[in-house]
Motif scaffolding. Sequence first.
Motif, PDB file in Angstrom:
ATOM      1  N   ALA A   1       7.800  22.113  82.038  1.00  0.00           N
ATOM      2  CA  ALA A   1       8.606  22.105  80.808  1.00  0.00           C
ATOM      3  C   ALA A   1       9.444  23.366  80.750  1.00  0.00           C
ATOM      4  O   ALA A   1       9.151  24.359  81.431  1.00  0.00           O
ATOM      5  CB  ALA A   1       7.707  22.026  79.573  1.00  0.00           C
ATOM      6  N   ARG A   2      10.474  23.331  79.907  1.00  0.00           N
ATOM      7  CA  ARG A   2      11.246  24.530  79.645  1.00  0.00           C
ATOM      8  C   ARG A   2      10.375  25.543  78.897  1.00  0.00           C
ATOM      9  O   ARG A   2       9.480  25.171  78.145  1.00  0.00           O
ATOM     10  CB  ARG A   2      12.495  24.205  78.822  1.00  0.00           C
ATOM     11  CG  ARG A   2      13.543  23.410  79.597  1.00  0.00           C
ATOM     12  CD  ARG A   2      14.752  23.119  78.725  1.00  0.00           C
ATOM     13  NE  ARG A   2      14.426  22.195  77.649  1.00  0.00           N
ATOM     14  CZ  ARG A   2      15.272  21.844  76.691  1.00  0.00           C
ATOM     15  NH1 ARG A   2      16.486  22.364  76.649  1.00  0.00           N
ATOM     16  NH2 ARG A   2      14.903  20.995  75.757  1.00  0.00           N
ATOM     17  N   GLN A   3      10.683  26.818  79.092  1.00  0.00           N
ATOM     18  CA  GLN A   3       9.896  27.891  78.501  1.00  0.00           C
ATOM     19  C   GLN A   3       9.735  27.714  76.983  1.00  0.00           C
ATOM     20  O   GLN A   3       8.661  27.979  76.425  1.00  0.00           O
ATOM     21  CB  GLN A   3      10.557  29.244  78.798  1.00  0.00           C
ATOM     22  CG  GLN A   3       9.764  30.450  78.328  1.00  0.00           C
ATOM     23  CD  GLN A   3       8.489  30.667  79.114  1.00  0.00           C
ATOM     24  OE1 GLN A   3       8.474  30.499  80.323  1.00  0.00           O
ATOM     25  NE2 GLN A   3       7.412  31.047  78.440  1.00  0.00           N
ATOM     26  N   GLN A   4      10.762  27.245  76.315  1.00  0.00           N
ATOM     27  CA  GLN A   4      10.723  27.132  74.863  1.00  0.00           C
ATOM     28  C   GLN A   4       9.692  26.128  74.373  1.00  0.00           C
ATOM     29  O   GLN A   4       9.307  26.132  73.187  1.00  0.00           O
ATOM     30  CB  GLN A   4      12.098  26.750  74.325  1.00  0.00           C
ATOM     31  CG  GLN A   4      12.546  25.348  74.711  1.00  0.00           C
ATOM     32  CD  GLN A   4      14.035  25.134  74.504  1.00  0.00           C
ATOM     33  OE1 GLN A   4      14.873  25.831  75.074  1.00  0.00           O
ATOM     34  NE2 GLN A   4      14.367  24.165  73.659  1.00  0.00           N
TER      35      GLN A   4
ATOM     36  N   ASP B   1       4.585  26.839  74.286  1.00  0.00           N
ATOM     37  CA  ASP B   1       3.585  27.017  73.232  1.00  0.00           C
ATOM     38  C   ASP B   1       3.106  25.674  72.685  1.00  0.00           C
ATOM     39  O   ASP B   1       1.916  25.499  72.384  1.00  0.00           O
ATOM     40  CB  ASP B   1       4.140  27.885  72.105  1.00  0.00           C
ATOM     41  CG  ASP B   1       4.232  29.353  72.476  1.00  0.00           C
ATOM     42  OD1 ASP B   1       3.615  29.749  73.497  1.00  0.00           O
ATOM     43  OD2 ASP B   1       4.926  30.106  71.778  1.00  0.00           O
ATOM     44  N   ALA B   2       4.035  24.728  72.541  1.00  0.00           N
ATOM     45  CA  ALA B   2       3.646  23.394  72.054  1.00  0.00           C
ATOM     46  C   ALA B   2       2.682  22.723  73.029  1.00  0.00           C
ATOM     47  O   ALA B   2       1.708  22.079  72.608  1.00  0.00           O
ATOM     48  CB  ALA B   2       4.881  22.526  71.854  1.00  0.00           C
ATOM     49  N   LEU B   3       2.916  22.890  74.331  1.00  0.00           N
ATOM     50  CA  LEU B   3       2.013  22.306  75.326  1.00  0.00           C
ATOM     51  C   LEU B   3       0.654  22.986  75.302  1.00  0.00           C
ATOM     52  O   LEU B   3      -0.388  22.326  75.401  1.00  0.00           O
ATOM     53  CB  LEU B   3       2.631  22.390  76.715  1.00  0.00           C
ATOM     54  CG  LEU B   3       3.869  21.516  76.954  1.00  0.00           C
ATOM     55  CD1 LEU B   3       4.354  21.672  78.390  1.00  0.00           C
ATOM     56  CD2 LEU B   3       3.579  20.054  76.658  1.00  0.00           C
ATOM     57  N   ARG B   4       0.636  24.294  75.170  1.00  0.00           N
ATOM     58  CA  ARG B   4      -0.648  25.009  75.100  1.00  0.00           C
ATOM     59  C   ARG B   4      -1.461  24.541  73.897  1.00  0.00           C
ATOM     60  O   ARG B   4      -2.702  24.459  73.964  1.00  0.00           O
ATOM     61  CB  ARG B   4      -0.408  26.511  75.024  1.00  0.00           C
ATOM     62  CG  ARG B   4       0.144  27.137  76.305  1.00  0.00           C
ATOM     63  CD  ARG B   4       0.132  28.654  76.238  1.00  0.00           C
ATOM     64  NE  ARG B   4       0.777  29.237  77.407  1.00  0.00           N
ATOM     65  CZ  ARG B   4       2.035  29.657  77.432  1.00  0.00           C
ATOM     66  NH1 ARG B   4       2.792  29.571  76.329  1.00  0.00           N
ATOM     67  NH2 ARG B   4       2.547  30.161  78.537  1.00  0.00           N
TER      68      ARG B   4
END
Length: 311
Positions: free
Chosen positions: A176-179, A182-185
């Motif tokens: 995923a893109r860096q932005q 956090d949502a994935l974590r």
Amino acid sequence: MTRAAVATSYGGPEVIEIVDRDLPEPSDGEVLVEVRAIGVNPFDYKSYSGSFGTDATKLPIALGSEASGIVVAVGGAAVGSGGPIAVGDEVVVSGKNGTYADGILAPARFVFPKPAALDWNVAAGVLAVAGTAYDTLESVGVTSGDTVLVHGAAGGVGSVVAQLALDRGATVIGTARQQNHDALRAFGVEPVEYGDGLIDRVRAAAPHGVDAAIDTVGTDEAVDVSLELLTDRSRLVSTAAFDRASKDGFLTVGGPESMERRRLASPVLLEQAGAGVFEVTVAKTFPLADAGKAHAELQSSHPRGKFVLIP
């Protein structure tokens, strides 16, 4: 009479028009649904873009394949996956062409009970992405203990793939893109950045190797990295890289077998969504009359999540 959005010719979003159409009374086994929300998917604009040909006899093209709403009429014995369907039932319609409308006439097999925990907008956008996600996981047999690489893990399908894989007990590495990391974590996914050096970042995140890979983006990078990491290419499946799959011998989804598998899984997937096993984010809503605008934005950089039309 219903208002519906249709593509009157082939081209870009500018070919979409709102038209009035007659809706007959439901025949035996059919239901009439008053639509509250409509899910928007990339296939909707691909259908009139010329990607699948430009046969003029198919015009105008009815758009959409999923929606949520209330049953307002029932023809005879209409029995869906949840049993007999009655006037007043809150439902999800999925797999029926032409859901870009304020009223839908649908065979009962495409109509599913809406979980009370899902609002209209979320319910309208669940099954296209969740069904595809489920299909990919079944295709490569993801199970507890697997380490799974998901390409496009922050996307509409990819995020549900990741969440359902985690629910099965798998470890998930998601590109995923860096932005979006956090949502994935927050889901429990280990995120890695796209681009040069991807394979090294995946190996660092999965030192014991990758058991299966699910590609939802269709890039050569996603395919090449997956093939290099896997010892068994039958455990790679793509929702997009069809040319590479025919050449390199891995799996894709989307044929008639896939569609039936998704339909049969729909009741369970809706229950899981209602129970919070996975979530589908609604990024933005548009009036039905702005379907063309929704399609234009969906093809450009846009917020993470589903687009929904409101009649």
